[in-house]
Design a protein around this motif. Structure first.
Motif, mmCIF file in Angstrom:
data_model
loop_
_atom_site.group_PDB
_atom_site.id
_atom_site.type_symbol
_atom_site.label_atom_id
_atom_site.label_comp_id
_atom_site.label_asym_id
_atom_site.label_seq_id
_atom_site.Cartn_x
_atom_site.Cartn_y
_atom_site.Cartn_z
ATOM 1 N N GLY A 1 0.702 -1.205 0.021
ATOM 2 C CA GLY A 1 0.115 0.056 0.126
ATOM 3 C C GLY A 1 0.787 1.392 -0.195
ATOM 4 O O GLY A 1 0.574 2.215 -0.828
ATOM 5 N N ALA A 2 1.699 1.392 0.795
ATOM 6 C CA ALA A 2 2.506 2.741 0.850
ATOM 7 C C ALA A 2 3.329 2.936 -0.221
ATOM 8 O O ALA A 2 3.257 4.078 -0.716
ATOM 9 C CB ALA A 2 3.666 2.499 2.009
ATOM 10 N N PRO A 3 4.116 2.022 -0.685
ATOM 11 C CA PRO A 3 4.813 2.410 -1.990
ATOM 12 C C PRO A 3 3.826 2.450 -3.275
ATOM 13 O O PRO A 3 4.505 3.613 -3.877
ATOM 14 C CB PRO A 3 5.662 0.921 -2.392
ATOM 15 C CG PRO A 3 5.753 0.217 -0.932
ATOM 16 C CD PRO A 3 4.397 0.565 -0.271
ATOM 17 N N THR A 4 2.981 2.029 -3.187
ATOM 18 C CA THR A 4 2.055 2.334 -4.593
ATOM 19 C C THR A 4 1.231 3.622 -4.384
ATOM 20 O O THR A 4 1.107 4.487 -5.248
ATOM 21 C CB THR A 4 0.745 1.195 -4.795
ATOM 22 O OG1 THR A 4 0.167 1.032 -3.729
ATOM 23 C CG2 THR A 4 1.578 0.051 -5.222
ATOM 24 N N SER A 5 1.021 3.995 -3.207
ATOM 25 C CA SER A 5 0.524 5.453 -2.968
ATOM 26 C C SER A 5 1.425 6.377 -3.027
ATOM 27 O O SER A 5 1.173 7.577 -3.023
ATOM 28 C CB SER A 5 -0.526 5.271 -1.631
ATOM 29 O OG SER A 5 0.434 5.074 -0.630
ATOM 30 N N HIS A 6 2.734 6.451 -3.122
ATOM 31 C CA HIS A 6 3.602 7.314 -2.907
ATOM 32 C C HIS A 6 4.494 7.354 -4.411
ATOM 33 O O HIS A 6 5.365 7.902 -4.423
ATOM 34 C CB HIS A 6 4.666 6.787 -2.075
ATOM 35 C CG HIS A 6 4.079 7.551 -0.374
ATOM 36 N ND1 HIS A 6 3.247 6.421 0.051
ATOM 37 C CD2 HIS A 6 4.244 8.529 0.352
ATOM 38 C CE1 HIS A 6 3.000 6.956 1.360
ATOM 39 N NE2 HIS A 6 3.544 8.285 1.317
ATOM 40 N N THR A 7 4.060 6.863 -5.355
ATOM 41 C CA THR A 7 4.530 6.823 -6.653
ATOM 42 C C THR A 7 4.532 8.228 -7.478
ATOM 43 O O THR A 7 5.229 8.724 -8.212
ATOM 44 C CB THR A 7 3.753 5.859 -7.582
ATOM 45 O OG1 THR A 7 2.362 6.281 -7.759
ATOM 46 C CG2 THR A 7 3.990 4.532 -7.291
ATOM 47 N N GLY A 8 3.696 9.010 -6.950
ATOM 48 C CA GLY A 8 2.965 10.314 -7.471
ATOM 49 C C GLY A 8 2.068 10.201 -8.671
ATOM 50 O O GLY A 8 1.784 11.349 -9.189
ATOM 51 N N TYR A 9 1.739 9.146 -8.794
ATOM 52 C CA TYR A 9 0.580 8.735 -9.860
ATOM 53 C C TYR A 9 -0.728 8.460 -9.141
ATOM 54 O O TYR A 9 -0.659 7.727 -8.224
ATOM 55 C CB TYR A 9 1.097 7.817 -10.678
ATOM 56 C CG TYR A 9 2.153 8.015 -11.610
ATOM 57 C CD1 TYR A 9 2.080 9.005 -12.912
ATOM 58 C CD2 TYR A 9 3.649 7.762 -11.264
ATOM 59 C CE1 TYR A 9 3.284 9.395 -13.694
ATOM 60 C CE2 TYR A 9 4.691 7.917 -12.101
ATOM 61 C CZ TYR A 9 4.442 8.868 -13.076
ATOM 62 O OH TYR A 9 5.599 9.266 -13.953
ATOM 63 N N HIS A 10 -1.862 8.767 -9.747
ATOM 64 C CA HIS A 10 -2.915 8.377 -9.510
ATOM 65 C C HIS A 10 -3.522 7.190 -9.789
ATOM 66 O O HIS A 10 -4.204 6.531 -9.085
ATOM 67 C CB HIS A 10 -4.083 9.713 -9.682
ATOM 68 C CG HIS A 10 -5.408 9.365 -9.116
ATOM 69 N ND1 HIS A 10 -5.606 9.436 -8.138
ATOM 70 C CD2 HIS A 10 -6.751 8.942 -10.024
ATOM 71 C CE1 HIS A 10 -7.084 8.680 -7.630
ATOM 72 N NE2 HIS A 10 -7.678 8.624 -9.066
ATOM 73 N N ALA A 11 -3.346 6.789 -11.113
ATOM 74 C CA ALA A 11 -3.634 5.389 -11.804
ATOM 75 C C ALA A 11 -2.905 4.903 -12.712
ATOM 76 O O ALA A 11 -2.080 5.778 -13.216
ATOM 77 C CB ALA A 11 -5.203 5.543 -12.101
ATOM 78 N N LEU A 12 -3.069 3.768 -12.861
ATOM 79 C CA LEU A 12 -2.288 3.190 -14.179
ATOM 80 C C LEU A 12 -3.414 3.070 -15.241
ATOM 81 O O LEU A 12 -4.224 2.225 -14.990
ATOM 82 C CB LEU A 12 -1.658 1.863 -13.606
ATOM 83 C CG LEU A 12 -0.974 1.013 -14.627
ATOM 84 C CD1 LEU A 12 0.357 1.553 -15.316
ATOM 85 C CD2 LEU A 12 -0.624 -0.262 -14.124
ATOM 86 N N ARG A 13 -3.125 3.522 -16.406
ATOM 87 C CA ARG A 13 -3.908 3.347 -17.494
ATOM 88 C C ARG A 13 -3.844 1.951 -18.225
ATOM 89 O O ARG A 13 -2.639 1.489 -18.412
ATOM 90 C CB ARG A 13 -3.877 4.446 -18.466
ATOM 91 C CG ARG A 13 -4.167 5.534 -17.985
ATOM 92 C CD ARG A 13 -3.991 6.815 -19.096
ATOM 93 N NE ARG A 13 -4.416 8.067 -18.493
ATOM 94 C CZ ARG A 13 -4.126 9.229 -19.185
ATOM 95 N NH1 ARG A 13 -3.662 9.064 -20.666
ATOM 96 N NH2 ARG A 13 -4.407 10.212 -18.638
ATOM 97 N N LEU A 14 -4.896 1.200 -18.316
ATOM 98 C CA LEU A 14 -4.956 -0.174 -18.808
ATOM 99 C C LEU A 14 -5.539 0.055 -20.034
ATOM 100 O O LEU A 14 -6.573 0.738 -20.734
ATOM 101 C CB LEU A 14 -5.576 -1.095 -17.711
ATOM 102 C CG LEU A 14 -5.207 -1.157 -16.425
ATOM 103 C CD1 LEU A 14 -6.184 -1.960 -15.696
ATOM 104 C CD2 LEU A 14 -3.527 -1.764 -16.391
ATOM 105 N N PRO A 15 -5.561 -1.122 -21.091
ATOM 106 C CA PRO A 15 -6.083 -1.112 -22.397
ATOM 107 C C PRO A 15 -7.617 -1.319 -22.172
ATOM 108 O O PRO A 15 -8.222 -1.448 -21.171
ATOM 109 C CB PRO A 15 -5.484 -2.588 -22.878
ATOM 110 C CG PRO A 15 -4.374 -2.901 -22.292
ATOM 111 C CD PRO A 15 -4.636 -2.306 -20.737
#
Length: 105
Positions: free
Chosen positions: A29-43
């Protein structure tokens, strides 16, 4: 331990699956919420949301949004910032008031 949920997971009354869940939650949870990105766009126009906009404001302005938008502590203690100009004004006033209080003898 400073995290009550993790402390309860390692207590002798918790089920081992509770401990596994909490460790996974804190490890992922912590590493993914601290990437600076809100979401990963998927196909296909879909997206996988893993960031927290409100917590990203905390990294821009250190004095607000200590938690995430699903916990009420920032709203309870007056440190919630929703990104609006009104929130910016309110948090700035809060910071000045706290600073003035600490400078008084």
């Amino acid at each position: 331990a400073s995290n009550p949920s993790l402390a309860s997971a390692v207590s002798d009354r918790a089920h081992p699956l509770d401990m596994i869940f909490m460790l996974m939650h804190h490890a992922i949870g912590a590493p993914t919420s601290h990437t600076g990105y809100h979401a990963l766009r998927l196909p296909g126009g879909r997206s996988f949301v893993f960031g927290a906009f409100f917590h990203q404001l905390h990294h821009r302005r250190f004095d607000c949004n200590y938690g995430t938008d699903d916990t009420p502590w920032d709203q309870i203690f007056g440190s919630f910032h929703d990104g609006t100009a009104e929130s910016h004004r309110r948090i700035t006033e809060r910071r000045r008031a706290l600073s003035a209080r600490t400078r008084q003898p």
